[in-house]
Design an enzyme around this catalytic site. Structure first.
Site, short mmCIF file in Angstrom:
data_model
loop_
_atom_site.label_atom_id
_atom_site.label_comp_id
_atom_site.label_asym_id
_atom_site.label_seq_id
_atom_site.Cartn_x
_atom_site.Cartn_y
_atom_site.Cartn_z
N ARG A 118 44.07 -19.16 81.26
CA ARG A 118 43.51 -19.94 82.37
C ARG A 118 42.65 -21.05 81.78
O ARG A 118 41.66 -20.81 81.12
CB ARG A 118 42.73 -19.06 83.34
CG ARG A 118 41.61 -18.22 82.76
CD ARG A 118 40.82 -17.55 83.90
NE ARG A 118 39.87 -16.55 83.41
CZ ARG A 118 38.66 -16.82 82.94
NH1 ARG A 118 38.26 -18.07 82.87
NH2 ARG A 118 37.87 -15.84 82.53
N HIS A 129 36.82 -18.76 85.45
CA HIS A 129 37.31 -17.63 86.26
C HIS A 129 37.38 -18.02 87.74
O HIS A 129 38.37 -17.80 88.41
CB HIS A 129 36.38 -16.44 86.07
CG HIS A 129 36.69 -15.27 86.94
ND1 HIS A 129 37.82 -14.50 86.78
CD2 HIS A 129 36.02 -14.74 87.99
CE1 HIS A 129 37.84 -13.54 87.69
NE2 HIS A 129 36.77 -13.67 88.44
N TYR A 180 31.31 -18.10 77.16
CA TYR A 180 32.04 -17.07 76.42
C TYR A 180 33.29 -17.58 75.72
O TYR A 180 34.02 -16.81 75.11
CB TYR A 180 32.41 -15.90 77.35
CG TYR A 180 33.15 -16.30 78.61
CD1 TYR A 180 34.52 -16.48 78.63
CD2 TYR A 180 32.45 -16.47 79.81
CE1 TYR A 180 35.19 -16.82 79.78
CE2 TYR A 180 33.11 -16.82 80.98
CZ TYR A 180 34.48 -16.99 80.97
OH TYR A 180 35.15 -17.34 82.12
#
Length: 378
Positions: free
Chosen positions: A274, A278, A287
């Site tokens: 992706r 998110h 992250y």
């Protein structure tokens, strides 16, 4: 196991061998390939179906524009949240196009694009994420189950529907979509176990996009791949390049055919990524770094297919422009309709909760109706 008394003093005992044990299923045929299966850029691309690939390309371009428009709507306050599938469009489109009309799609919350590609109105696909309705569409119209926000809870439902269809003699296959994070849920285990025991006509598509929100796959599982997990349940595991729409479509088509002809379930792991966070509420820079994202952009599913098709003379500039124009038309209509304030009826809170309203729901509806009537009277 039994024990046998030996002759002689002391009456010693020793175990006798148990009956010979045989596995119910040989493991080797169920194991996935060592590397993800690919078509684009390989000799297998010589067998591409030009008509199918042109349709896939048009859907990929439309899907990329749909993702961009939906993300923009969150910034404008028209959507509460949107989980983007930028970078995962090949999985979404292949899942939608591989199914027959009578089959069922069981999407996760991230799979609005798959629902739209299967024929669902883009506005209806976003209604749940807007907060306007329980689901936003009639699941039976296009045979698309409600978007599942809880992780993996749609998987046992897919197995149940597929098993029921087989018992009735209906020619129906269920395709259930889930992310890599969902494979850590108990529902994933239960669904695969029941599907394999019942030999239900269901296909599980895991979109492994690398992260369960911020948790990398290595912190979720120590399995060689997620596709290997199928072996433990007695079903084949397939590993495929999730950004190669031709490969995903081929692998899913084989799995759907296997399910339809009595071969039972298949677990397909599509390796993808992706590009966006998110959701719009997530900060992915906490992250993962830009270099990682940049590396995956070199494997963009839209560009991969465009390069292959243009090189083979299957797609020309006119076809590229037509796909872009159609995508812009869709985006403009979506933007216009989503910018219109919906007319909401508070009494809809009680609709479609149960097939028949319970006594408690009727009491609550009566209380709300009385409050609304009192407010209207002044």
């Amino acid at each position: 196991m039994t024990v046998q008394e030996l002759p002689g003093a002391g009456a010693s005992y020793r175990p006798t061998p148990p009956p010979s044990w045989r596995p119910r299923t040989e493991a080797a045929p169920l194991l996935p390939d060592a590397e993800p299966y690919r078509v684009l850029g390989t000799p297998a691309a010589d067998k591409l179906d030009p008509e199918l690939m042109r349709r896939c390309y048009a859907e990929l371009v439309r899907g990329r524009r749909y993702n961009a428009q939906a993300t923009a709507l969150t910034r404008q306050g028209r959507l509460a949240v949107y989980p983007s599938t930028v970078g995962q469009e090949a999985c979404e489109i292949a899942a939608a196009l591989v199914l027959a009309e009578q089959d069922w799609l069981f999407p996760s919350y991230r799979d609005t694009l798959a629902a739209v590609a299967r024929g669902l109105d883009p506005v209806q696909a976003l209604t749940l994420l807007r907060g306007d309705w329980h689901t936003g569409y009639d699941p039976r119209e296009h045979r698309i189950a409600p978007l599942s926000t809880p992780l993996a809870t749609q998987l046992p439902h897919a197995v149940g529907l597929a098993h029921a269809a087989r018992l009735r003699g209906d020619d129906v296959v269920a395709l259930a979509m889930v992310g890599d994070g969902g494979t850590s849920e108990g529902d994933f285990h239960e669904a695969l176990n029941f599907a394999a025991v019942w030999q239900a006509p269901v296909v599980f598509l895991v979109q492994n996009n690398g992260f369960a929100i911020s948790v990398p796959l290595a912190k979720q599982t120590a399995a060689p791949t997620l596709a290997h997990k199928g072996v433990g349940y007695g079903m084949p595991g397939r590993l495929v390049d999730g950004n190669d729409v031709a490969a995903v479509h081929e692998v899913l088509a084989e799995a759907v055919h296997r399910a339809r002809t009595g071969g039972g379930p298949t677990l397909v792991e599509a390796i993808t990524y992706r590009m966006d966070a998110h959701t719009n509420a997530d900060d992915a820079t906490r992250y993962r770094d830009d270099d990682e994202v940049a590396a995956w952009k070199e494997h963009d599913p839209v560009e991969l297919l465009e390069r292959e098709l243009t090189a083979r003379g299957i797609l020309d500039e006119a076809g590229i422009e037509a796909a872009k124009d159609a995508a812009e038309t869709m985006a403009a209509a979506l933007r216009e309709r989503m910018n219109a304030d919906p007319v909401l009826d508070p009494m809809d809170l009680f609709a479609h909760v149960y097939a028949e309203q319970t006594g408690r729901l009727r009491e609550q509806a009566a209380m709300l109706r009385a409050e609304l009537d009192a407010e209207a009277q002044g």
